[in-house]
Design an enzyme around this catalytic site. Structure first.
Site, PDB file in Angstrom:
ATOM      1  N   LEU A   1       4.875 -12.160  -5.762  1.00  0.00           N
ATOM      2  CA  LEU A   1       5.726 -11.728  -4.660  1.00  0.00           C
ATOM      3  C   LEU A   1       4.809 -11.131  -3.598  1.00  0.00           C
ATOM      4  O   LEU A   1       3.792 -10.515  -3.936  1.00  0.00           O
ATOM      5  CB  LEU A   1       6.724 -10.655  -5.114  1.00  0.00           C
ATOM      6  CG  LEU A   1       7.839 -11.064  -6.077  1.00  0.00           C
ATOM      7  CD1 LEU A   1       8.681  -9.844  -6.444  1.00  0.00           C
ATOM      8  CD2 LEU A   1       8.722 -12.140  -5.476  1.00  0.00           C
ATOM      9  N   ASP A   2       5.158 -11.300  -2.328  1.00  0.00           N
ATOM     10  CA  ASP A   2       4.406 -10.604  -1.288  1.00  0.00           C
ATOM     11  C   ASP A   2       4.459  -9.112  -1.564  1.00  0.00           C
ATOM     12  O   ASP A   2       5.447  -8.603  -2.102  1.00  0.00           O
ATOM     13  CB  ASP A   2       5.018 -10.888   0.092  1.00  0.00           C
ATOM     14  CG  ASP A   2       4.848 -12.337   0.520  1.00  0.00           C
ATOM     15  OD1 ASP A   2       4.047 -13.045  -0.135  1.00  0.00           O
ATOM     16  OD2 ASP A   2       5.506 -12.754   1.484  1.00  0.00           O
ATOM     17  N   LYS A   3       3.420  -8.385  -1.161  1.00  0.00           N
ATOM     18  CA  LYS A   3       3.289  -6.987  -1.582  1.00  0.00           C
ATOM     19  C   LYS A   3       4.421  -6.087  -1.087  1.00  0.00           C
ATOM     20  O   LYS A   3       4.665  -5.042  -1.669  1.00  0.00           O
ATOM     21  CB  LYS A   3       1.935  -6.422  -1.160  1.00  0.00           C
ATOM     22  CG  LYS A   3       1.692  -6.338   0.331  1.00  0.00           C
ATOM     23  CD  LYS A   3       0.295  -5.794   0.587  1.00  0.00           C
ATOM     24  CE  LYS A   3      -0.012  -5.706   2.082  1.00  0.00           C
ATOM     25  NZ  LYS A   3      -1.373  -5.182   2.310  1.00  0.00           N
TER      26      LYS A   3
ATOM     27  N   THR B   1       7.606  -7.245  -0.789  1.00  0.00           N
ATOM     28  CA  THR B   1       8.853  -7.799  -1.330  1.00  0.00           C
ATOM     29  C   THR B   1       9.170  -7.157  -2.667  1.00  0.00           C
ATOM     30  O   THR B   1       8.311  -7.064  -3.533  1.00  0.00           O
ATOM     31  CB  THR B   1       8.728  -9.322  -1.505  1.00  0.00           C
ATOM     32  OG1 THR B   1       8.431  -9.911  -0.241  1.00  0.00           O
ATOM     33  CG2 THR B   1      10.014  -9.926  -2.041  1.00  0.00           C
TER      34      THR B   1
ATOM     35  N   ARG C   1       9.652 -16.151   4.826  1.00  0.00           N
ATOM     36  CA  ARG C   1       9.366 -15.418   6.058  1.00  0.00           C
ATOM     37  C   ARG C   1       9.069 -16.375   7.212  1.00  0.00           C
ATOM     38  O   ARG C   1       9.545 -16.186   8.332  1.00  0.00           O
ATOM     39  CB  ARG C   1       8.202 -14.454   5.821  1.00  0.00           C
ATOM     40  CG  ARG C   1       8.518 -13.404   4.760  1.00  0.00           C
ATOM     41  CD  ARG C   1       7.268 -12.717   4.238  1.00  0.00           C
ATOM     42  NE  ARG C   1       6.582 -11.975   5.290  1.00  0.00           N
ATOM     43  CZ  ARG C   1       5.385 -11.421   5.130  1.00  0.00           C
ATOM     44  NH1 ARG C   1       4.745 -11.543   3.962  1.00  0.00           N
ATOM     45  NH2 ARG C   1       4.818 -10.753   6.126  1.00  0.00           N
TER      46      ARG C   1
END
Length: 217
Positions: free
Chosen positions: A34-36, A38, A135
């Site tokens: 996961l993006d940091k 998210t 995104r």
């Protein structure tokens, strides 16, 4: 990249008493990211065989994932599919863009949950797993995710709105200071029983507070 500490991998290495210095590339069972900023669900493999099987499920697009996001503006269509290739930005290597001619196939389904005066609460289902896919796709639609400065969703965007709305918008930014994206659903095939197993998690407190305030308004 650029985050040698404070990651989930660091936490798992500590829990399992593994010294990261012994193996710089250690992943301790992590099969996806996961993006940091998210929040939400991640699946961790407990042994190498499980890691191999679940990783293949991700690469074969057998894993079902659903996200909640709060995006700028009122989205028009109740649902839809974004099918736009994504490639790395040539000037900013941490950023990605939609490309009509190059890049990798990227598909995201979306469904509107609720519209607000200045925002839309939306459910997103990525069918591919590209970096920053959701995104990038939301920016492509003209509805970047709240607090996502990298893709045009930062607080400065509120200057595009009438002064009467700017105070309400800034109140949202006071409650959530990270990309408003949450992985709330995950379904995989169990690596040994071959049964489908589903996981679901509520919104985080910061996200809930934002939705509650918007509902009240």
């Amino acid at each position: 990249n650029g985050n040698p500490s404070g990651t989930l991998a660091n936490g798992l290495a500590h829990y399992l008493k593994i010294n990261p210095e012994d193996n710089k590339n250690i992943r301790v069972g992590i099969v996806h990211r996961l993006d940091k900023e998210t929040s939400g669900l991640m699946v961790i493999a407990k042994n190498l065989k499980s890691h191999e099987i679940i990783s293949k499920q991700f690469s074969d697009r057998l894993v079902k994932k659903k996200y909640h996001a709060l995006v700028w503006g009122r989205m028009i269509n109740d649902s839809g599919i974004i099918n736009e290739n994504i490639m790395r930005d040539k000037k900013n290597r941490i950023k990605f863009n939609v490309s009509q001619t190059f890049g990798r196939e990227s598909i995201t389904k979306y469904k509107i949950i609720k519209r607000y005066e200045n925002f839309t609460f939306v459910e997103l289902s990525p069918k591919t797993g590209r970096t920053h896919q959701i995104r990038v796709h939301m920016k492509f639609l003209g509805h970047p995710i709240i607090c996502d400065s990298l893709y045009g969703g930062g607080e400065d965007r509120c200057l595009n709105y009438h002064s009467n709305n700017q105070k309400k918008i800034r109140n949202v930014f006071k409650l959530i200071n990270r990309v408003a994206l949450h992985a709330f659903f995950l379904e995989i095939i169990h690596p040994f029983s071959n049964k489908n197993i589903k996981f679901k998690i509520d919104l985080t407190d910061d996200f809930k507070k934002v939705i509650n305030i918007l509902d009240e308004e």
